[in-house]
Design a protein around this motif. Structure first.
Motif, PDB file in Angstrom:
ATOM      1  N   LYS B  43       0.843  -1.198   0.000  1.00  0.00           N
ATOM      2  CA  LYS B  43       0.000   0.000   0.000  1.00  0.00           C
ATOM      3  C   LYS B  43       0.874   1.241   0.000  1.00  0.00           C
ATOM      4  N   GLY B  45       5.274   2.575  -0.590  1.00  0.00           N
ATOM      5  CA  GLY B  45       6.545   2.181  -1.190  1.00  0.00           C
ATOM      6  C   GLY B  45       6.452   2.088  -2.700  1.00  0.00           C
ATOM      7  N   PRO B  46       7.581   1.775  -3.346  1.00  0.00           N
ATOM      8  CA  PRO B  46       7.623   1.835  -4.813  1.00  0.00           C
ATOM      9  C   PRO B  46       6.661   0.878  -5.528  1.00  0.00           C
ATOM     10  N   ALA B  48       3.562   0.278  -4.659  1.00  0.00           N
ATOM     11  CA  ALA B  48       2.162   0.626  -4.413  1.00  0.00           C
ATOM     12  C   ALA B  48       1.443   0.965  -5.718  1.00  0.00           C
ATOM     13  N   GLY B  49       2.182   1.558  -6.655  1.00  0.00           N
ATOM     14  CA  GLY B  49       1.575   1.936  -7.922  1.00  0.00           C
ATOM     15  C   GLY B  49       1.039   0.740  -8.682  1.00  0.00           C
ATOM     16  N   GLY B  50       1.839  -0.311  -8.764  1.00  0.00           N
ATOM     17  CA  GLY B  50       1.422  -1.518  -9.481  1.00  0.00           C
ATOM     18  C   GLY B  50       0.344  -2.278  -8.721  1.00  0.00           C
ATOM     19  N   GLY B  52      -1.725  -1.143  -6.592  1.00  0.00           N
ATOM     20  CA  GLY B  52      -2.954  -0.364  -6.504  1.00  0.00           C
ATOM     21  C   GLY B  52      -3.803  -0.447  -7.755  1.00  0.00           C
ATOM     22  N   PRO B 247       5.816   1.787 -15.349  1.00  0.00           N
ATOM     23  CA  PRO B 247       4.810   2.797 -15.699  1.00  0.00           C
ATOM     24  C   PRO B 247       5.294   4.248 -15.845  1.00  0.00           C
TER      25      PRO B 247
END
Lengths: 291, 406
Positions: B43, B45-46, B48-50, B52, B247
């Motif tokens: 949720k 840290g680096p 989280a983008g993927g 999420g 991304p």
């Protein structure tokens, strides 16, 4: 032509680095707060710009008019109600720095948590002024040029304000020696708060402008904190001109290494330059010798 | 001295025996009111983008769907799912600790996988030791077949790096054979395990199909300006541009390519191309861009899934691993129902051996690996259609050359 093609894009990248570091220069160098939540504040400003742009169609440049005062207000409150008593309690600069690191480390998670609740973990990106502009055969993006322009303008303005005005002189006096400053009638707490708030306003400028061309998410703050820290320390802590020059230098070196040697080595180049500067001038490019 | 020691020893032994006894007699199945399912996800840290976009929304959607239908059928009654959730903060140690906690303290019945190759490989041995089925969906690695052999509880769902690169090279080879593209490729890749494995496999596969690499460089994670890289790639005058990117880089490369008016016949970028964000940002300019992943967008099940995902989470799913993540959860549910009790070993075996109806069609794993995985997709009229492997049913024809940037 390759030289132009390295220097111009390098300066543009460096402008961004300088821009994201200017706020930290004031907050760390003058207000003596080692603000670990710096990157998160920057990303929060980016989210603000994104929301205003996608929700209301408000241009990020117009959003600055809103974001900067809001950020200054929030940072002032943060200083007034949280950080000021730490500054008063800390016996020396070292103790104050450690306290501020611990507190802003907590603030980091508060801001990050709020952003996660509001926006989730995924990436955000929008396009604004993503227009090519060819100068001397080198193509640059207008949005990055705007960031460079702002970095230069804000940097010079802050530098002039610090060196040519009465308040600026008082602020610099605090940066050098808060106790002596108090003795000559400078309201140290109020001015430190002002410097911190002003730094917060600069963070907002950085965040809003960077959001025009970088993809960001709630977890990305630490990247900006690290870069800003490298630039600030390399430039000489508390020195606005130093941050500007160090940022630009870093951008040019990274671009040169990427074009001439190997793009895989840009990160290594950054830290080699950083270490190199610190070995030759331990107080940074524009830093004064430690008293 | 001795007596103290002996007393301590006795006490410890007693405690151990008690713990063991508690462990031996877990609450009986009939007393069970709910099925407890736990997961630790990035949720912060680096990663989280993927997580999420691909993983967490599908976990939530699935739990909502299952509970809305009354729960998972166990024998003659349906048990709703109860969720225990942790944040692994994108750290391997945290992920492993959270798994231990889920198993030993929370005593969950099943554990869902974290996001990403690195974290899935990190928690793999622990899940194996604890005996939980491991649905390692969002992990792309050439070690998958070997790991699936070593860990009988684990399954892999996105294919291997070699599969993805070979499918891409096959497609390019076919297009070259048809005279649609020339033989020069420029390739950039991110310098981490994902980029290194994919680019290494791609180099070999491109060579096999007679391509030459005019430009081939890696860049470090977190690079904030990719223009220098792209300029040198453009200078090699390629017909095909390939980026095994993440991304933020995927977005930045596309944006810079437009600024530089770089219009290769094929423009392929990595993770993030299949995200709704990509289409949202580039709109008409996304048309013709190829990327990793893809799905059979004409399938009615996927259309329905897309609508439900949008309704439940407010967002569209990504067109690569999202639907597979959801399908893997459907497989888990059906495997539990087929076994009819909360027997983790039996469920893990059933996942590997059984055949399941899912939103991506009939799923039948082979040696713990999903075989029919899309590797290359292309944005065509606002939808990310799968192109390769070309042999797979539902593969669309590629639009080449890509329309010029507007």
């Amino acid at each position: 032509m390759l030289l132009v093609d390295i220097v111009l894009p390098g300066l543009v990248l460096g402008g961004m680095y300088a821009l994201i570091a200017l706020g930290l220069t004031l907050q760390y160098g003058v207000a003596r707060i080692m603000n670990l939540s710096y990157g998160e504040s920057l990303v929060a400003a980016a989210f603000g710009a994104f929301s205003l742009y996608s929700g209301l169609g408000l241009s990020p440049l117009a959003a600055l008019l809103l974001a900067v005062p809001v950020a200054m207000g929030l940072n002032w409150l943060l200083y007034r109600f949280l950080l000021e008593r730490l500054m008063r309690r800390g016996k020396d600069r070292g103790a104050q720095e450690i306290d501020s690191i611990l507190v802003t480390f907590g603030v980091l998670f508060v801001i990050q948590g709020a952003m996660l609740v509001a926006f989730g973990g995924q990436y955000y990106s929008y396009s604004y002024l993503s227009i090519p502009l060819t100068i001397l055969g080198s193509t640059l993006a207008v949005n990055r040029l705007v960031a460079l322009l702002f970095a230069a303008l804000v940097g010079v303005a802050v530098y002039l304000a610090l060196t040519r005005t009465r308040i600026g002189t008082a602020v610099r006096a605090i940066a050098v020696d808060p106790n002596a400053a108090r003795l000559v009638g400078i309201d140290v707490a109020a001015l430190s708060g002002l410097a911190f708030a002003f730094g917060g306003g600069l963070v907002a400028i950085g965040g809003v402008l960077v959001s025009m061309f970088l993809t960001f998410n709630a977890a990305m703050g630490v990247v900006f904190t690290m870069k800003a820290l490298v630039v600030v320390i390399m430039g000489g802590v508390g020195n606005v001109m130093g941050a500007l020059v160090a940022g630009l230098l870093l951008g040019v070196v990274e671009t040169a290494v990427a074009r001439l040697i190997d793009p895989g080595l840009t990160l290594a180049a950054t830290y080699t330059l950083f270490l190199g500067v610190l070995v030759i001038r331990p107080t940074g490019l524009f830093g004064r010798a430690a008293s | 001295m001795f007596s103290t020691n002996r007393r301590t020893l006795l006490r410890a032994t007693g405690l151990a025996a008690l713990t063991a006894a508690l462990g031996i007699f877990p609450p009986t199945a009939d007393a069970q009111e709910k099925i407890r399912i736990g997961y630790a996800i990035s949720k912060t840290g680096p990663y989280a983008g993927g997580a999420g976009i691909t993983t967490l929304p599908n976990y939530e959607l699935w739990v909502r769907d299952v509970n809305a239908a009354g729960g998972i059928k166990l024998g003659d009654k349906k048990l709703p799912i109860e969720i225990v959730e942790y944040d692994d903060r994108s750290s391997s140690e945290e992920a492993v600790k959270a798994i231990e906690r889920l198993a030993n303290q929370d005593k969950v019945d099943f554990i869902l996988a974290p996001w990403g190759t690195g974290l899935n490989l990190a928690v793999g041995p622990t899940l194996n030791r604890l005996g939980y089925p491991h649905l390692a969906v969002t992990s792309v690695t050439d070690k998958a077949p070997e790991l699936a052999k070593r860990w009988s509880n684990a399954t892999f769902w996105l294919g291997t790096s070699a599969q993805i690169s070979e499918a891409l090279a096959d497609l390019l080879g076919k297009l070259k054979g048809e005279g649609k593209i020339g033989g020069t490729i420029a390739m950039v890749s991110i310098a981490d395990q994902f980029g290194i494995e994919l680019s290494a496999a791609a180099r070999a596969a491109f060579k096999k199909h007679g391509f030459t690499l005019g430009y081939d460089k890696t860049y470090p994670m977190g690079t904030q300006d990719l223009q220098p890289l792209l300029k040198d790639a453009v200078a090699s005058n390629p017909d095909t541009f390939i980026a095994f990117s993440y991304p933020p880089d995927t977005i930045a490369l596309t944006e810079q390519a437009q600024l530089l008016k770089f219009n290769p016949k094929i423009f392929y970028v990595g993770v993030g191309t299949a995200f709704p964000l990509y289409k949202g940002k580039f709109a008409a300019n996304s048309d013709g861009v190829m990327g990793i992943g893809g799905w059979n967008a004409d399938s009615p099940q996927l259309k329905d899934y897309l609508a439900r995902h949008k309704a439940a989470t407010g967002k569209e799913p990504d067109r690569w691993a999202s639907s597979i993540t959801y399908a893997s959860l459907q497989v888990l549910q059906q495997a539990i129902e087929k076994v009819g009790k909360l027997d983790r070993a039996a469920v893990a075996a059933e996942i590997r051996a059984g055949t399941f109806e899912t939103i991506i069609g009939k799923v039948k794993l082979k040696d713990g690996l999903l075989q029919e995985v899309w590797s290359v997709g292309q944005w065509q009229n606002g939808e990310f259609y799968a192109l390769a492997p070309t042999s797979q049913p539902g593969a669309r024809a590629a639009v080449v050359p890509k329309p010029q940037w507007q």
